[in-house]
Motif scaffolding. Structure first.
Motif, PDB file in Angstrom:
ATOM      1  N   LEU A  89      -6.820  -0.800  -2.327  1.00 13.83           N
ATOM      2  CA  LEU A  89      -6.309   0.350  -3.072  1.00 13.83           C
ATOM      3  C   LEU A  89      -7.454   1.102  -3.748  1.00 13.83           C
TER       4      LEU A  89
ATOM      5  N   ILE B 264       1.048   4.183  -2.618  1.00 11.57           N
ATOM      6  CA  ILE B 264       0.920   5.596  -2.270  1.00 11.57           C
ATOM      7  C   ILE B 264       2.010   6.394  -2.973  1.00 11.57           C
ATOM      8  N   LEU B 265       3.238   5.853  -2.902  1.00  7.31           N
ATOM      9  CA  LEU B 265       4.356   6.527  -3.557  1.00  7.31           C
ATOM     10  C   LEU B 265       4.100   6.665  -5.058  1.00  7.31           C
ATOM     11  N   LEU B 266       3.703   5.561  -5.659  1.00  7.83           N
ATOM     12  CA  LEU B 266       3.500   5.569  -7.109  1.00  7.83           C
ATOM     13  C   LEU B 266       2.377   6.523  -7.499  1.00  7.83           C
ATOM     14  N   THR B 267       1.315   6.515  -6.685  1.00  6.45           N
ATOM     15  CA  THR B 267       0.190   7.383  -7.011  1.00  6.45           C
ATOM     16  C   THR B 267       0.578   8.844  -6.841  1.00  6.45           C
ATOM     17  N   ALA B 268       1.372   9.100  -5.815  1.00  7.70           N
ATOM     18  CA  ALA B 268       1.819  10.468  -5.600  1.00  7.70           C
ATOM     19  C   ALA B 268       2.605  10.948  -6.812  1.00  7.70           C
ATOM     20  N   VAL B 269       3.290  10.024  -7.465  1.00  3.76           N
ATOM     21  CA  VAL B 269       4.121  10.390  -8.598  1.00  3.76           C
ATOM     22  C   VAL B 269       3.351  10.353  -9.903  1.00  3.76           C
ATOM     23  N   LEU B 270       2.576   9.291 -10.106  1.00  2.74           N
ATOM     24  CA  LEU B 270       1.968   9.049 -11.415  1.00  2.74           C
ATOM     25  C   LEU B 270       0.464   9.306 -11.453  1.00  2.74           C
ATOM     26  N   GLY B 271      -0.157   9.518 -10.312  1.00  6.47           N
ATOM     27  CA  GLY B 271      -1.611   9.641 -10.297  1.00  6.47           C
ATOM     28  C   GLY B 271      -2.233   8.259 -10.217  1.00  6.47           C
TER      29      GLY B 271
ATOM     30  N   LEU C 202      -6.757   4.607  -4.883  1.00  6.12           N
ATOM     31  CA  LEU C 202      -5.459   4.431  -5.526  1.00  6.12           C
ATOM     32  C   LEU C 202      -5.502   3.329  -6.576  1.00  6.12           C
TER      33      LEU C 202
ATOM     34  N   LEU D  67       0.826  -1.199   0.000  1.00  7.05           N
ATOM     35  CA  LEU D  67       0.000   0.000   0.000  1.00  7.05           C
ATOM     36  C   LEU D  67       0.868   1.258   0.000  1.00  7.05           C
ATOM     37  N   ILE D  68       1.954   1.205   0.772  1.00  6.51           N
ATOM     38  CA  ILE D  68       2.824   2.376   0.848  1.00  6.51           C
ATOM     39  C   ILE D  68       3.509   2.603  -0.492  1.00  6.51           C
TER      40      ILE D  68
ATOM     41  N   ILE E 289      -1.355  13.726  -0.486  1.00  6.66           N
ATOM     42  CA  ILE E 289      -1.357  13.332  -1.899  1.00  6.66           C
ATOM     43  C   ILE E 289      -2.344  14.180  -2.689  1.00  6.66           C
TER      44      ILE E 289
ATOM     45  N   TYR F  63       4.753  20.064 -10.386  1.00  7.66           N
ATOM     46  CA  TYR F  63       3.749  19.059 -10.071  1.00  7.66           C
ATOM     47  C   TYR F  63       2.893  19.525  -8.891  1.00  7.66           C
TER      48      TYR F  63
END
Lengths: 539, 271, 321
Positions: free
Chosen positions: B206, B120-127, B211, B116-117, C280, C43
């Motif tokens: 998710l 979170i990282l990926l979503t923060a970066v890629l949406g 997410l 999940l974390i 986020i 961003y």
């Protein structure tokens, strides 16, 4: 009064009959050897006496200890007798001890259970025990854990637990099987001393007839859940009445015919000044310490030594699986070393190995033909499937199995058959030398005799040289031309098999000889020894 | 006991959800994404077996289509984890020594990021999106398979039949493929089933926090997120998607346990 | 070496490995968040950002300079307890995290305690009654516990407690200032939800580990000494079975932390999970970066503690590797 008497003891587990009318008797101060091959029901007899049978086991008949039928006792009463009246030492000293508890706690436990002693006093009793079994002298304290002890020391701890409360009956189930010859002799001596001191009856369970012949008052031979014969040791060994006892004795006394030696030939394989060290826990240990040896074409060289003496490392070095720190290995006059894929291939064909464990040495997912023909990977050009099957079939017939086993899986075979498959695999590339690494040690006596005969016959027919690695001094002496004695990574003694053990002045060789039970010797030693205990023959 | 009831129930449930997902490609009672505001918040009825949600979407159709999303995300993610992890573990075991040590250290680091974390990282970066869920769950699965493959491969490397293959002149790579891989196959399959069920749970989680699969793709997790505020007046919108997750995961777990038991006697006989 | 000394030296070795893992994790987080997607400032401010504002934000975020320097600045700050300043909250990230940790930490610990306190005894009972109806019941219950997604369970619980039973607060957090008891009470339901799957896993692991231990020869030795079956189980099998159970506790803790992130959202708890989701949506990368690092730190630290517990339980691990 007879100490222990089982009458028509019958045991079934899940419909399978494990014991079939077992009748035994044992007096105080007496030692009864219960002898049989694996699966004959020896251990189940012992567990029946303690009433510690696996789930779903149903026992009938009677087991009486000093006249009390144990099978009829309520569990609470039975529990009081376990450990107090009946002590038991199990086979595998590593798994028989709790790995996460100190030796002291485990030795103290019988005193806590049966005498209700508080921990501190029970530990004091445990301290007395480790002294009695010689652990204290070896520097083993109560605060040690099982993994910190050697195999022999663990077995001493197991014995200490069994005799803690001076039981009336002591049962020892293959207590020396996992040990090497020297430790085995010590444990047997200790066991006899302890039994004598406690004045208890000793039921000694073993597959090793020469071993038990040395000290049992009487022997009971067990076969397929039945006692086929009981008698005084001397009488039974001298004149066995039952055909199975006769076969067992013959197999134990069997001496395979060693292949005839031609005139000395040039060395086929050598290792010169081989050194190999391993690092373990910061310390460096020399597994091979300047080892040199040469093996001639067609020669059978025996290599004896206790476990951890470097025998297996030597085998791996000779097979070019282990890189030496110093020294070199040659095969057919050429240097033989790990790696160098293509260049070593013609050499690799010439040396093969048969391992000890007939279960572990085959890929369980492969059929027999693929297993046996695997070394043909070394043949150039690479043979096709048909050629591999043909070669495997030929070799399987050669070792006494039919070609019809080609498409079976290894688990469909008995231990003896598997060892034949392993021999077929080792010979399929027509090598010059085969390393036999404890190759027959896991087999029962009768199967072992047959496997040895086969190996000797193949050597004579194919001009094969063997390096026969074993802890079994008697067999090594019987089949080898020359024997090497290994200790702490070095070869400490060497000589012709026929005379080495009789004439060597090296103390270790002499100790090995002294520790090796052999049937003829044991019998000779007993002639004239009188046996004046009460005799309770049962058949 | 190779035909344990657990195995049968598990296989049955798994098959049922697989068929449900496949069927939803061809037919659902209603268009799962079509709003029908006049028919909103209807209780289960003959027309809408599982009722409708606050936009009048048919819950049954969404449960069917949601199965498709869950199962495909989980399959791709677990497949990804297996495809990375198993060769990695086999390689580490075959190489041994320092390589093995560093490989395992690396997998420890990935292990320290819960899926999940990572998501979170990926979503923060890629949406947000289903692909991120796949990557996050897949990357998290890789060390699971790597450890499993390495652990069982290491014990196999100590076995004599591997030594025999080396005596037969075979190299480490070849032994890994010919001897090690077939012998760890059933363990990987069993673990794959377990990871698959965890994948379904992770995908739902998710999607629940936004997410996972982006709207309008139907998803069990998002259905539950949307039902949260209306659970009091329309409990069916919360109950049916939840039950679907429970039964699907239960089926996969029972299947995994059943397979393990079915493989086990053979495993024991080999030792 | 003494027992305590052996454990300490083992702990030292594990601590090195912990530090390495954390270091590598910080690099991964930094690379993912700061370098991969291009310009974090753009961003964070969205598509139509004013170029001058962007420039200012870049300076504020310390985005000038080469990546290695930026990483060293960030990690240097973190080591001093300075996680940077939140762009949306206009507050130090460290104080935001500390504030939220006061909720997430106790929640995770409470859940862990519940899982261990329920799971291990259930597993032990199932193993002792192996094959019986109680065993079958416990095992069936654990299967359900494994299959129920915890956020769904949370929704159902909130529904039942607040609506059906009419309890006022099944969500929200009064804060520790309102007293320990009310605060704990508001954490109890979320902790219960988090503990459910973990307890199920622990019960299953404990049961199979105990059954495995029962088949070992040392249990036969124990019975041959005169111990009853349950005494032998308690005195010998239990400690051996704790070893695999500990492994699972360590491995599962990261799931517990991750689950907490979701469950906080269901119960409206002001913890790290809520913080990171808000960050986020508001594209506050500094906060995301800090929170993720802290979550990883927690997971790694718990695994370190589990390793130490290992050495206490299993003497075989205390030898130098």
């Amino acid at each position: 009064m007879t100490l222990l008497r089982t009458e028509q003891l019958t045991l079934a587990i899940g419909g399978a009959r494990i014991l079939d009318g077992v009748s035994l008797a044992l007096d105080r101060g007496e030692t009864l050897g219960l002898v049989g091959e694996s699966g004959s029901g020896k251990s189940m007899t012992a567990l029946s006496i303690l009433r510690l049978l696996p789930d779903g086991a149903a026992a009938s008949g009677a087991i009486s200890l000093e006249g009390v039928n144990l099978l009829a006792l309520p569990e609470a009463e039975m529990r009081k007798r376990r450990g107090r009246d009946v002590g038991m030492a199990f086979q595998e000293p590593m798994s028989a001890l709790n790995p996460v508890q100190t030796i002291g706690r485990q030795l103290a436990e019988p005193f806590e259970i049966h005498r209700g002693l508080p921990r501190r006093e029970a530990l004091a009793e445990a301290g007395r025990l480790i002294d009695m079994v010689g652990l204290k002298a070896a520097g083993v304290g109560l605060d040690r854990y099982p993994h910190e002890l050697s195999g022999g020391q663990r077995q001493r701890a197991v014995l200490a637990i069994a005799v803690a409360l001076e039981p009336k009956l002591l049962i020892a189930d293959e207590p020396t099987t996992a040990l090497d010859a020297a430790a085995q002799a010590e444990i047997v001596r200790l066991l006899m001393t302890l039994a004598e001191k406690a004045g208890c009856g000793l039921l000694f369970i073993t597959h090793d007839l020469p071993l038990i012949a040395g000290f049992a008052d009487r022997i009971a031979v067990m076969h397929r859940g039945r006692i086929v014969e009981t008698g005084r040791t001397r009488d039974l060994l001298a004149a066995p009445a039952h055909s199975y006892s006769r076969a067992l004795i013959a197999a134990a006394a069997h001496e395979p015919k060693r292949p005839a030696r031609r005139a000395p030939a040039p060395a086929l394989m050598t290792i010169q000044d081989g050194v190999k060290s391993f690092r373990k826990g910061g310390a460096t240990r020399r597994a091979l310490d300047r080892v040199s040896l040469a093996i001639e074409r067609g020669e059978v060289v025996g290599l004896v030594g206790e476990s951890g003496s470097g025998k297996s490392t030597l085998a791996r070095a000779l097979l070019a699986l282990e890189r030496l720190d110093e020294g070199r290995v040659t095969l057919g006059g050429e240097p033989f070393m790990p790696g160098h894929g293509r260049r070593m291939r013609p050499l690799r064909r010439r040396i093969q190995i048969v391992f000890q464990d007939p279960y572990g040495s085959f890929d369980p997912r492969q059929r027999v033909w693929r297993i046996v023909s695997e070394p043909m990977h070394l043949v150039d050009p690479k043979p096709g499937v048909e050629a591999r099957r043909k070669a495997a079939a030929d070799m399987l017939v050669r070792v006494g199995l039919g070609a019809d086993v080609l498409d079976k899986y290894p688990h469909e075979f008995s231990g003896g058959q598997r060892q034949r498959i392993a021999i077929a695999r080792a010979l399929v590339t027509q090598p010059d030398i085969v390393i036999l690494d404890e190759a027959v040690s896991s087999l029962d006596v009768s199967t072992r005799a047959q496997a040895l005969d086969l190996l000797m016959e193949l050597s004579a027919a194919m001009g094969l040289a063997y390096l026969f690695i074993s802890h079994d001094v008697a067999t090594v002496r019987a089949i080898s031309h020359r024997v090497l004695v290994m200790k702490n990574g070095a070869i400490v003694d060497e000589g012709p098999a026929a005379t080495l053990f009789e004439t060597s002045s090296h103390p270790y060789t002499r100790a090995l000889k002294a520790a090796t039970p052999d049937l003829a010797g044991a019998l000779a030693a007993r002639v004239g020894a009188s046996y004046d205990g009460a005799v309770e023959e049962t058949t | 006991m190779s035909r344990s009831p657990g195995l049968l129930v598990g296989a049955g449930l798994t098959l049922f959800f697989a068929l449900l997902a496949l069927a939803s490609l061809l037919w659902t009672p209603f268009d799962p994404t079509a709003f029908d505001v006049p028919a909103r918040l209807q209780a289960p009825s003959a027309a809408h077996w599982f009722g409708t949600d606050h936009f009048g979407r048919d819950v049954l159709s969404n449960v069917m289509a949601g199965a498709r999303t869950s199962i495909s995300v989980a399959i791709v993610a677990v497949g990804l984890g297996m495809a990375i992890g198993v060769p990695f573990g086999l390689f580490a075991a075959a190489a041994g020594g320092a390589v093995d040590e560093w490989a395992m250290r690396a997998s420890d680091i990935v292990f320290a990021f819960p899926a999940l974390i990572l998501a979170i990282l990926l979503t923060a970066v890629l949406g947000p999106g289903a692909l991120n869920a796949v990557i996050a769950i897949g990357v998290f699965n890789a060390p699971v398979f790597a450890r499993l493959a390495r652990g069982s491969a290491l014990s196999l490397w100590r076995r004599e039949f591997v030594l025999a293959a080396r005596v037969a002149g075979k190299g480490r790579a070849r032994i890994s493929v010919e001897h090690i891989l077939p012998n760890i196959g059933d363990l990987v399959i069993v673990q794959g089933t377990i990871q698959f069920s965890l994948g379904v749970l992770a995908e739902a989680g998710l999607s629940y926090v936004g997410l996972g699969a982006a709207p309008p793709t139907p998803s069990w997790g998002r259905m539950l997120a949307e039902s949260q505020t209306i659970a009091a007046i329309a409990p069916w919108t919360a109950i049916f998607p939840g039950l679907a997750i429970v039964l699907c995961v239960l089926g996969l777990n029972l299947l995994g346990d059943g397979l393990r038991d079915a493989f086990d006697p053979k495993l024991r006989a080999r030792r | 070496m003494t027992r305590a000394g052996a454990i300490a030296s083992y702990a030292g070795r594990r601590f090195l490995s912990l530090a390495l893992t954390l270091l590598a994790a910080s690099v991964v987080i930094f690379v993912l968040l700061q370098i991969a997607p291009g310009d974090p400032a753009a961003y964070m401010m969205g598509l139509n950002a004013d170029p001058r504002a962007l420039e200012a934000l870049r300076a504020e975020l310390g985005l000038a300079g080469p990546p290695v320097e930026r990483y060293l600045n960030w990690i240097g700050g973190v080591l001093r307890g300075d996680f940077g300043v939140s762009y949306t909250y206009r507050a130090p990230v460290s104080s935001l995290i500390a504030e939220r940790l006061a909720v997430s930490g106790p929640l995770a610990l409470l859940a862990l305690a519940l899982a261990v306190g329920v799971g291990l005894p259930l597993g032990a009972v199932a193993a002792a009654r192996r094959g019986g109806p109680l065993d079958a019941l416990i095992m069936a219950a654990t299967q359900i516990g494994l299959a129920v997604p915890n956020f769904w369970f949370a929704i159902l619980l909130v529904f039942v407690f607040s609506i059906v039973l009419g309890w006022a607060s099944a969500g929200g957090f009064p804060g520790w200032d309102a007293g320990v008891l009310p605060a704990l009470r508001s954490l109890l339901l979320p902790a219960l939800v988090l503990a459910l799957p973990q307890a199920a896993i622990l019960a299953r692991v404990m049961r199979s580990a105990l059954i495995d231990a029962q088949g070992r020869q040392y249990m036969l030795t124990a019975r041959a000494k005169g111990l009853s079956e349950s005494e032998a189980l308690r005195r010998h099998a239990f400690r051996n079975a704790l070893i695999p159970a500990l492994t699972i506790i360590g491995l599962q803790f990261s799931f517990l932390v991750a689950g907490g992130v979701i469950i906080e959202n269901v119960f409206y708890l002001p913890g790290l999970g809520r913080l990171v989701f808000q960050a986020i949506t508001q594209r506050d990368l500094i906060v995301v970066q800090g929170v993720v690092l802290v979550l990883v730190l927690i997971v790694v630290t718990v695994n370190f503690l589990v390793d130490i517990a290992y050495a206490v339980v299993d003497p075989r691990l205390r030898r130098p590797a």
